[in-house]
Design an enzyme around this catalytic site. Structure first.
Site, PDB file in Angstrom:
ATOM      1  N   ASP A  78       8.283-113.069 -56.879  1.00  0.00           N
ATOM      2  CA  ASP A  78       9.267-112.258 -57.014  1.00  0.00           C
ATOM      3  C   ASP A  78       9.912-111.830 -55.831  1.00  0.00           C
ATOM      4  OD1 ASP A  78       8.489-112.010 -59.647  1.00  0.00           O
ATOM      5  OD2 ASP A  78       7.273-110.331 -59.375  1.00  0.00           O
ATOM      6  N   GLY A 125      -1.217 -99.158 -57.294  1.00  0.00           N
ATOM      7  CA  GLY A 125      -0.847 -99.435 -56.039  1.00  0.00           C
ATOM      8  C   GLY A 125      -0.013-101.000 -55.825  1.00  0.00           C
ATOM      9  N   HIS A 126      -0.133-101.724 -56.965  1.00  0.00           N
ATOM     10  CA  HIS A 126       0.386-102.997 -57.020  1.00  0.00           C
ATOM     11  C   HIS A 126       1.963-102.880 -57.494  1.00  0.00           C
ATOM     12  CE1 HIS A 126       0.570-107.325 -58.143  1.00  0.00           C
ATOM     13  NE2 HIS A 126       0.032-107.291 -57.163  1.00  0.00           N
ATOM     14  N   GLY A 161       2.678-106.885 -69.759  1.00  0.00           N
ATOM     15  CA  GLY A 161       2.653-106.974 -71.310  1.00  0.00           C
ATOM     16  C   GLY A 161       3.150-105.475 -71.994  1.00  0.00           C
ATOM     17  N   ASN A 188      12.896-102.575 -70.591  1.00  0.00           N
ATOM     18  CA  ASN A 188      11.813-102.393 -69.575  1.00  0.00           C
ATOM     19  C   ASN A 188      12.111-102.370 -68.376  1.00  0.00           C
ATOM     20  OD1 ASN A 188       8.860-102.158 -69.201  1.00  0.00           O
ATOM     21  ND2 ASN A 188       8.525-104.354 -69.202  1.00  0.00           N
ATOM     22  N   SER A 209      13.069-106.714 -69.102  1.00  0.00           N
ATOM     23  CA  SER A 209      12.053-107.706 -69.368  1.00  0.00           C
ATOM     24  C   SER A 209      11.635-107.701 -70.864  1.00  0.00           C
ATOM     25  CB  SER A 209      11.002-107.529 -68.367  1.00  0.00           C
ATOM     26  OG  SER A 209       9.793-108.514 -68.694  1.00  0.00           O
ATOM     27  N   GLU A 229      14.000-111.964 -68.370  1.00  0.00           N
ATOM     28  CA  GLU A 229      13.726-111.194 -67.334  1.00  0.00           C
ATOM     29  C   GLU A 229      14.122-111.583 -66.201  1.00  0.00           C
ATOM     30  OE1 GLU A 229       9.561-110.611 -67.541  1.00  0.00           O
ATOM     31  OE2 GLU A 229       9.124-112.569 -66.935  1.00  0.00           O
ATOM     32  N   HIS A 251      13.642-115.901 -60.586  1.00  0.00           N
ATOM     33  CA  HIS A 251      13.778-114.687 -59.525  1.00  0.00           C
ATOM     34  C   HIS A 251      14.752-114.949 -58.477  1.00  0.00           C
ATOM     35  CE1 HIS A 251      12.267-110.729 -59.756  1.00  0.00           C
ATOM     36  NE2 HIS A 251      12.939-110.560 -58.595  1.00  0.00           N
TER      37      HIS A 251
END
Length: 321
Positions: free
Chosen positions: A32, A89-90, A113, A152, A172, A207, A277
């Site tokens: 991404d 934190g991701h 998901g 989303n 998304s 997305e 992306h």
């Protein structure tokens, strides 16, 4: 001995050529990647990872990962947990734009998901971690989602158009892709503006959107298919265009992206599995597109790739160097 040295030199020369070719293709592990930005003599992009990973280059060929992430792995804004309680934190799919003398970095926080997601934004005067001015200031929530019918709140993409207005597309699956005008100072949704659905919906596989402006049209790039599955990823890039940044976006056949339309721009080709992306850098007269792909020759690892964009009869096309 001379003959062995000759073979060794030939092998070394071949290796260097291969390394240079790989570097030119942007083959650094990344998922991404954001829009590439240029500050001074350096190019920067941000990508999914703990604390938000930053990567830089001086030539768009050789890339290095910065040792400095936007946030420390175990230290991130506490407000995020109000919207995504299990966040660790991701950060996902950042995008960055230069406004008002600052860099505005948009990021998303979620779990795979689910629709319990949030988009936030932080600012910095510089992208260079060695500068005395380097300091990320978090501005909090931009958009949150909770229900499956919502857009989303992930994959933000930011455009400043020729009229000086700021637009964000995001979303998304689930409710599809939304578009909204942002306030040019706060970087958040402009007072009184509502979100418009511009693609997808009904839990279809849309997305990683990206809105650009070229000539009289706005072009919306979106991914169909599935990401994040290595060599089983089925991402491909489609596009529609409109004279309005809020749509409707139609493909070359005149079909609305809200009704399943979408002109295919790029599919899997050779080792470049599941491209997606899109981000656009305009530099030295060129339209440079950054994407990621899954490398079929390297165990399906996700890598950043650079291609060039052109237009033919009003429609974009991508080509690798």
């Amino acid at each position: 001995m001379i003959q062995n040295t000759k073979y060794l030199l030939v092998a070394l020369f071949t290796l260097l050529i291969n390394l240079a070719t790989n570097a030119q293709q942007g083959e650094i592990e990344s998922h991404d990647p954001s829009t590439i930005l240029k500050e001074g003599n350096s190019y920067w992009f941000f990508s999914t990872g703990h604390g938000i990973k930053a990567t830089y280059s001086t030539d768009l060929v050789n890339w290095k990962v910065s040792p400095q992430t936007v946030y420390k792995k175990d230290s991130f804004p506490t407000w995020i947990k109000e919207y995504v309680p299990k966040f660790q934190g991701h950060f996902w799919a950042p995008d960055c734009i230069y406004l008002n003398g600052k860099y505005y970095l948009y990021y998303s926080c979620s779990s795979f998901g689910v629709t319990q997601s949030v988009i936030g934004v932080a600012t910095n005067e510089t992208l260079d971690p060695t500068s005395a001015k380097y300091k990320w200031t978090d501005l909090g929530m931009v958009m949150a989602s909770k229900e499956r019918k919502d857009f989303n709140a992930i994959d933000p993409s930011i455009l400043k158009d020729k009229q000086g207005k700021i637009w964000m597309t995001y979303g998304s699956f689930f409710g599809g892709i939304g578009a909204v005008e942002l306030d040019s100072i706060s970087g958040k949704i402009k007072t009184g503006e509502s979100i418009k659905k511009v693609a997808g919906g009904r839990e279809s596989d849309w997305e990683a959107s990206c809105l650009i402006q070229e000539g009289e049209y706005y072009y919306l790039f979106v991914n169909n298919g599935l990401c994040c599955k290595g060599l089983n990823s089925t991402y491909y890039i489609v596009c529609g265009r409109s004279k309005n940044p809020l749509g409707p976006f139609l493909d070359q056949t005149g079909k609305d992206l809200n009704a399943g339309g979408g002109t295919v721009i790029m599919r899997t080709e050779g080792k470049f599995q599941g491209p997606g992306h899109v981000g656009l850098l305009r530099d030295k007269g060129k339209k440079i597109i950054s994407i990621h792909y899954y490398d079929a020759e390297d165990q399906g690892k996700s890598k950043m790739n650079i291609v060039e964009m052109g237009f033919k009869k009003g429609w974009p096309y991508f080509k690798r160097k």
